[in-house]
Design an enzyme around this catalytic site. Structure first.
Site, PDB file in Angstrom:
ATOM      1  N   LYS A   1      -2.727  -2.370   6.840  1.00 55.91           N
ATOM      2  CA  LYS A   1      -3.449  -3.551   6.259  1.00 55.91           C
ATOM      3  C   LYS A   1      -4.321  -4.037   7.624  1.00 55.91           C
ATOM      4  O   LYS A   1      -5.574  -4.351   7.266  1.00 55.91           O
ATOM      5  CB  LYS A   1      -2.417  -4.717   6.136  1.00 55.91           C
ATOM      6  CG  LYS A   1      -2.977  -6.056   6.145  1.00 55.91           C
ATOM      7  CD  LYS A   1      -3.162  -6.572   4.610  1.00 55.91           C
ATOM      8  CE  LYS A   1      -3.911  -8.068   4.499  1.00 55.91           C
ATOM      9  NZ  LYS A   1      -4.186  -8.694   5.761  1.00 55.91           N
TER      10      LYS A   1
ATOM     11  N   CYS B   1       2.451  -6.834  15.317  1.00 61.21           N
ATOM     12  CA  CYS B   1       3.890  -6.509  15.393  1.00 61.21           C
ATOM     13  C   CYS B   1       5.037  -7.598  15.137  1.00 61.21           C
ATOM     14  O   CYS B   1       6.244  -7.050  15.058  1.00 61.21           O
ATOM     15  CB  CYS B   1       4.133  -5.916  16.693  1.00 61.21           C
ATOM     16  SG  CYS B   1       3.088  -4.399  17.493  1.00 61.21           S
TER      17      CYS B   1
ATOM     18  N   LYS C   1      -3.546   5.915  11.286  1.00 61.92           N
ATOM     19  CA  LYS C   1      -2.388   5.260  10.344  1.00 61.92           C
ATOM     20  C   LYS C   1      -2.921   4.390   9.179  1.00 61.92           C
ATOM     21  O   LYS C   1      -3.900   3.614   9.549  1.00 61.92           O
ATOM     22  CB  LYS C   1      -1.604   4.336  11.249  1.00 61.92           C
ATOM     23  CG  LYS C   1      -0.388   3.783  10.721  1.00 61.92           C
ATOM     24  CD  LYS C   1       0.367   2.908  11.380  1.00 61.92           C
ATOM     25  CE  LYS C   1       1.402   2.283  10.623  1.00 61.92           C
ATOM     26  NZ  LYS C   1       2.055   1.081  11.240  1.00 61.92           N
TER      27      LYS C   1
ATOM     28  N   HIS D   1       0.730  -1.425  -0.083  1.00 63.11           N
ATOM     29  CA  HIS D   1      -0.027  -0.058   0.076  1.00 63.11           C
ATOM     30  C   HIS D   1       0.838   1.255   0.052  1.00 63.11           C
ATOM     31  O   HIS D   1       2.018   1.292  -0.103  1.00 63.11           O
ATOM     32  CB  HIS D   1      -1.211  -0.069   1.320  1.00 63.11           C
ATOM     33  CG  HIS D   1      -0.427  -0.160   2.450  1.00 63.11           C
ATOM     34  ND1 HIS D   1       0.381   0.884   3.098  1.00 63.11           N
ATOM     35  CD2 HIS D   1      -0.294  -1.286   3.453  1.00 63.11           C
ATOM     36  CE1 HIS D   1       0.620   0.586   4.441  1.00 63.11           C
ATOM     37  NE2 HIS D   1       0.391  -0.749   4.486  1.00 63.11           N
TER      38      HIS D   1
ATOM     39  N   CYS E   1      -3.037  -3.462  21.359  1.00 64.49           N
ATOM     40  CA  CYS E   1      -1.752  -2.934  21.106  1.00 64.49           C
ATOM     41  C   CYS E   1      -1.866  -1.556  20.472  1.00 64.49           C
ATOM     42  O   CYS E   1      -2.763  -1.290  19.637  1.00 64.49           O
ATOM     43  CB  CYS E   1      -1.268  -4.000  19.869  1.00 64.49           C
ATOM     44  SG  CYS E   1      -0.039  -2.986  18.847  1.00 64.49           S
TER      45      CYS E   1
ATOM     46  N   CYS F   1       1.869  -9.689  20.028  1.00 64.52           N
ATOM     47  CA  CYS F   1       1.076  -9.105  19.435  1.00 64.52           C
ATOM     48  C   CYS F   1       1.521  -9.601  17.775  1.00 64.52           C
ATOM     49  O   CYS F   1       2.626  -9.115  17.477  1.00 64.52           O
ATOM     50  CB  CYS F   1       1.073  -7.649  19.054  1.00 64.52           C
ATOM     51  SG  CYS F   1       0.281  -6.721  17.583  1.00 64.52           S
TER      52      CYS F   1
ATOM     53  N   HIS G   1      -1.961  -1.305  16.520  1.00 66.54           N
ATOM     54  CA  HIS G   1      -2.514  -2.083  15.759  1.00 66.54           C
ATOM     55  C   HIS G   1      -4.014  -2.082  16.108  1.00 66.54           C
ATOM     56  O   HIS G   1      -4.998  -2.687  15.611  1.00 66.54           O
ATOM     57  CB  HIS G   1      -2.206  -3.636  15.328  1.00 66.54           C
ATOM     58  CG  HIS G   1      -0.872  -3.547  14.667  1.00 66.54           C
ATOM     59  ND1 HIS G   1       0.448  -3.482  15.298  1.00 66.54           N
ATOM     60  CD2 HIS G   1      -0.612  -3.399  13.426  1.00 66.54           C
ATOM     61  CE1 HIS G   1       1.490  -3.573  14.436  1.00 66.54           C
ATOM     62  NE2 HIS G   1       0.846  -3.312  13.143  1.00 66.54           N
TER      63      HIS G   1
ATOM     64  N   HIS H   1       4.082   1.589   2.250  1.00 72.18           N
ATOM     65  CA  HIS H   1       5.206   0.858   1.801  1.00 72.18           C
ATOM     66  C   HIS H   1       5.739   1.691   0.615  1.00 72.18           C
ATOM     67  O   HIS H   1       7.182   1.927   0.590  1.00 72.18           O
ATOM     68  CB  HIS H   1       4.990  -0.577   1.192  1.00 72.18           C
ATOM     69  CG  HIS H   1       4.141  -1.405   1.915  1.00 72.18           C
ATOM     70  ND1 HIS H   1       3.072  -2.003   1.893  1.00 72.18           N
ATOM     71  CD2 HIS H   1       4.513  -1.460   3.553  1.00 72.18           C
ATOM     72  CE1 HIS H   1       2.630  -2.619   3.079  1.00 72.18           C
ATOM     73  NE2 HIS H   1       3.592  -2.539   3.848  1.00 72.18           N
TER      74      HIS H   1
HETATM   75  N1  MSP Z   1       8.909  -6.731   7.966  1.00 74.94           N
HETATM   76  C1  MSP Z   1       8.885  -5.533   9.163  1.00 74.94           C
HETATM   77  C2  MSP Z   1      10.424  -4.830   8.727  1.00 74.94           C
HETATM   78  C3  MSP Z   1      11.619  -5.792   8.835  1.00 74.94           C
HETATM   79  S1  MSP Z   1      12.969  -4.644   8.374  1.00 74.94           S
HETATM   80  C4  MSP Z   1      14.313  -5.618   8.804  1.00 74.94           C
HETATM   81  C5  MSP Z   1       7.755  -4.717   8.886  1.00 74.94           C
HETATM   82  N2  MSP Z   1       7.143  -4.884   7.723  1.00 74.94           N
HETATM   83  S2  MSP Z   1       5.931  -3.756   7.142  1.00 74.94           S
HETATM   84  O1  MSP Z   1       5.391  -4.373   6.136  1.00 74.94           O
HETATM   85  O2  MSP Z   1       5.041  -3.723   8.476  1.00 74.94           O
HETATM   86  O3  MSP Z   1       6.421  -2.603   6.990  1.00 74.94           O
HETATM   87  C6  MSP Z   1       6.561  -1.460   7.884  1.00 74.94           C
HETATM   88  C7  MSP Z   1       7.164  -0.282   7.264  1.00 74.94           C
HETATM   89  O4  MSP Z   1       6.515   0.055   6.088  1.00 74.94           O
HETATM   90  C8  MSP Z   1       7.131   0.872   8.167  1.00 74.94           C
HETATM   91  O5  MSP Z   1       8.151   1.053   9.113  1.00 74.94           O
HETATM   92  C9  MSP Z   1       7.291   2.062   7.094  1.00 74.94           C
HETATM   93  O6  MSP Z   1       8.567   1.946   6.555  1.00 74.94           O
HETATM   94  C10 MSP Z   1       6.308   1.383   6.164  1.00 74.94           C
HETATM   95  N3  MSP Z   1       4.692   1.688   6.460  1.00 74.94           N
HETATM   96  C11 MSP Z   1       3.983   1.061   6.580  1.00 74.94           C
HETATM   97  N4  MSP Z   1       2.736   1.597   6.884  1.00 74.94           N
HETATM   98  C12 MSP Z   1       2.971   2.969   6.622  1.00 74.94           C
HETATM   99  C13 MSP Z   1       2.377   4.014   7.064  1.00 74.94           C
HETATM  100  N5  MSP Z   1       0.832   4.228   7.218  1.00 74.94           N
HETATM  101  N6  MSP Z   1       2.942   5.170   6.752  1.00 74.94           N
HETATM  102  C14 MSP Z   1       4.379   5.423   6.650  1.00 74.94           C
HETATM  103  N7  MSP Z   1       4.999   4.220   6.445  1.00 74.94           N
HETATM  104  C15 MSP Z   1       4.392   2.957   6.562  1.00 74.94           C
HETATM  105  O7  MSP Z   1       7.577  -4.207   9.696  1.00 74.94           O
END
Ligand code: MSP
Length: 509
Positions: A298, A128, A295, A17, A143, A125, A146, A20
């Site tokens: 997903k 997380c 925020k 999304h 949490c 969680c 989430h 990312h």
């Molecule tokens: N898999 C772990 C990260 C491991 S790194 C060694 C993870 N994955 S995640 O798919 O949840 O991605 C989290 C990251 O995605 C956040 O730290 C950020 O970089 C990005 N984001 C996910 N949702 C976001 C927002 N709503 N806003 C900004 N960034 C976001 O955590």
């Protein structure tokens, strides 16, 4: 000079999304900027494919975890490509080379005497993939990230003796005050360390979807240990037959949102100390993209689909909008209306029109040939301001302040628009005595736009190259280097007329 920049590796528990996309774009902007500085850059992104969260997502879809990740991981790779990301490698934690590296890494923790077997119970969680202390949960016991209730998990696991690293970590923080940016996140991580660190479980016996602990096949390595190690493992196999570690480690910058600060700023450096690696030079922690104040995630089900937006308006407007509207480090609401308004006002009206007008006036009044620079105060003025804009935007990019860099660039775009309004070339053209002034204005517009293209390249690279092309300027990799971003770098050339760079978007389109 080398520059190794990373994004988090994203969980493949659903479709990618905007959240990312945001991190990938931010990292890409910095990677491109550092390439423009002539640095040897390596930009890494990828997917995190093990752990409970992914295993559950697979189960919900009635697939094996492997089938599930093989279907979804390509979507993340496609997203990076669709965004125009210039990543040098895309890592998947199911790559066998990565898995083998992770096993070697935990062996090093063990050899350092930092691993112990223990029984532990805690509130976990799955969103997380981490434990929470009761005191840190929301008042209703959910949490805070989430909004779901963690579950009590009790297992006999292998522990990493994180508590042993408390003093060394605090010392490292004090000796490297700028290593986590912004300062508020640095303070948050340091105060977390100073509150006292507990040892952490680094294996799971309750699930099988993961990398086996090398000395105990009954357990798999905790997904966060597996994931963090990607930053190192990727360097060992991204290029066949070549180990890039000596060239690129320690990493220059890990980019991420604040949700995973603790893992990156506390656990990761301790693991690296234990395993005998250097600590990354920097971490850039940005805020959240919000939808209606919440925020985007997903788990919350309020995500915007970057593929749909790219199909509708293109990747460059999305890159521009997110970098322009959501200052790195702060939270920011995003919406299609916000995107359309930035697009129409700044890309279509201010930049796109300026390019079209400049090129068409050079076409009309000078048969397409950019006039040579006559000595004229109007040119000296825009020249000085253009070079100041390059200096300012560079200083901001150097400080990872992409929004502020765009602000300096746009002030200058507006200055060039005022030049057109004030000088009214269509009037100058009617008076032979003003031919020199008209030359000066047209030259100023072309030279000024060339500087804009070079300065804005990291954010909207395709547009920047297209501007150079329309101005008849060379636009290969070497031409994009910032050492060329000087006023006098404009070469004699014939401009090319072409359709508008950013056709206006209608409301609701
Ligand atoms: N898999 C772990 C990260 C491991 S790194 C060694 C993870 N994955 S995640 O798919 O949840 O991605 C989290 C990251 O995605 C956040 O730290 C950020 O970089 C990005 N984001 C996910 N949702 C976001 C927002 N709503 N806003 C900004 N960034 C976001 O955590």
């Amino acid at each position: 000079m080398t520059y190794f920049i990373t994004t988090p590796i994203y969980y493949v528990n659903g479709e990618p999304h905007h959240g990312h996309a945001y991190t990938t774009i931010a990292a890409d902007v910095l990677a491109r900027y550092h390439r423009q500085k002539g640095e040897d850059v390596f930009f890494l992104t990828g997917t995190d494919e093990h752990g409970t969260k992914v295993a559950q997502a697979a189960e919900e879809r009635g697939l094996t975890p492997q089938q599930h990740v093989d279907q979804l991981a390509p979507r993340y790779r496609e997203l990076a490509a669709a965004l125009g990301a210039s990543n040098d490698f895309f890592i998947r934690t199911t790559d066998p080379e990565h898995e083998a590296f992770v096993q070697g890494f935990v062996e090093r923790l063990k050899a350092a005497g930092d691993i112990e077997k223990r029984t532990y119970g805690g509130l976990y969680c799955t969103a997380c993939e981490g434990f929470w202390y009761e005191r840190d949960l929301a008042p209703d016991g959910t949490c805070p990230d989430h909004g779901i209730k963690p579950t009590w998990v009790e297992e006999e696991n292998y522990y990493f003796l994180l508590s042993r690293y408390q003093d060394r970590l605090a010392e490292y923080f004090r000796a490297h005050p700028g290593w986590v940016k912004p300062k508020s996140r640095y303070n948050e991580a340091l105060s977390f360390i100073e509150q006292g660190l507990d040892d952490i479980s680094i294996s799971r016996s309750s699930i099988t979807w993961g990398v086996p602990v090398p000395w105990d096949q009954e357990q798999v390595i905790y997904v966060w240990v597996d994931a963090l190690v990607n930053y190192l493992s990727a360097l060992t196999y991204a290029r066949a037959g070549e180990d890039l570690s000596a060239r690129f480690w320690p990493a220059s910058l890990h980019v991420m949102a604040k949700d995973i600060l603790k893992f990156h700023a506390v656990i990761w450096p301790a693991m690296l100390m234990s395993a005998g690696y250097e600590i990354p030079e920097g971490e850039l922690i940005h805020g959240y993209l919000l939808v209606g104040g919440e925020k985007m995630s997903k788990t919350r089900g309020n995500v915007l689909d970057p593929f749909a937006v790219i199909a509708e308006v293109g990747a460059e407007p999305l890159r521009f909008y997110l970098m322009r509207d959501v200052t790195l480090g702060q939270d920011g609401d995003v919406s299609m209306e916000g995107l359309r308004s930035r697009y129409n006002n700044e890309l279509a009206n201010e930049l796109g029109n300026l390019v079209s007008r400049s090129v068409s006036m050079i076409g009309k009044y000078r048969e397409g040939a950019i006039p040579a620079a006559p000595a004229d105060e109007v040119v000296q003025d825009v020249a000085a301001q253009g070079e100041a804009m390059v200096r300012d935007s560079r200083a901001h990019y150097d400080a990872d302040e992409v929004t502020a860099a765009l602000e300096s660039i746009w002030e200058y775009v507006r200055r060039l628009n005022r030049l057109v309004e004030e000088e009214a070339p269509w009037k100058l053209a009617k008076d032979e005595a003003q031919a020199g002034r008209l030359d000066a204005v047209l030259h100023g517009l072309a030279a000024g736009l060339r500087l804009v293209a070079l300065a804005v390249y990291p954010v909207i690279p395709v547009t920047a190259v297209e501007i150079l092309r329309r101005l008849g300027q060379a636009h290969g990799e070497a031409d994009l280097l910032l050492e060329n971003a000087v006023w006098g770098g404009l070469t004699a050339a014939t401009v090319g007329v072409a359709p508008s760079l950013f056709p206006r978007l209608e409301a609701g389109a």
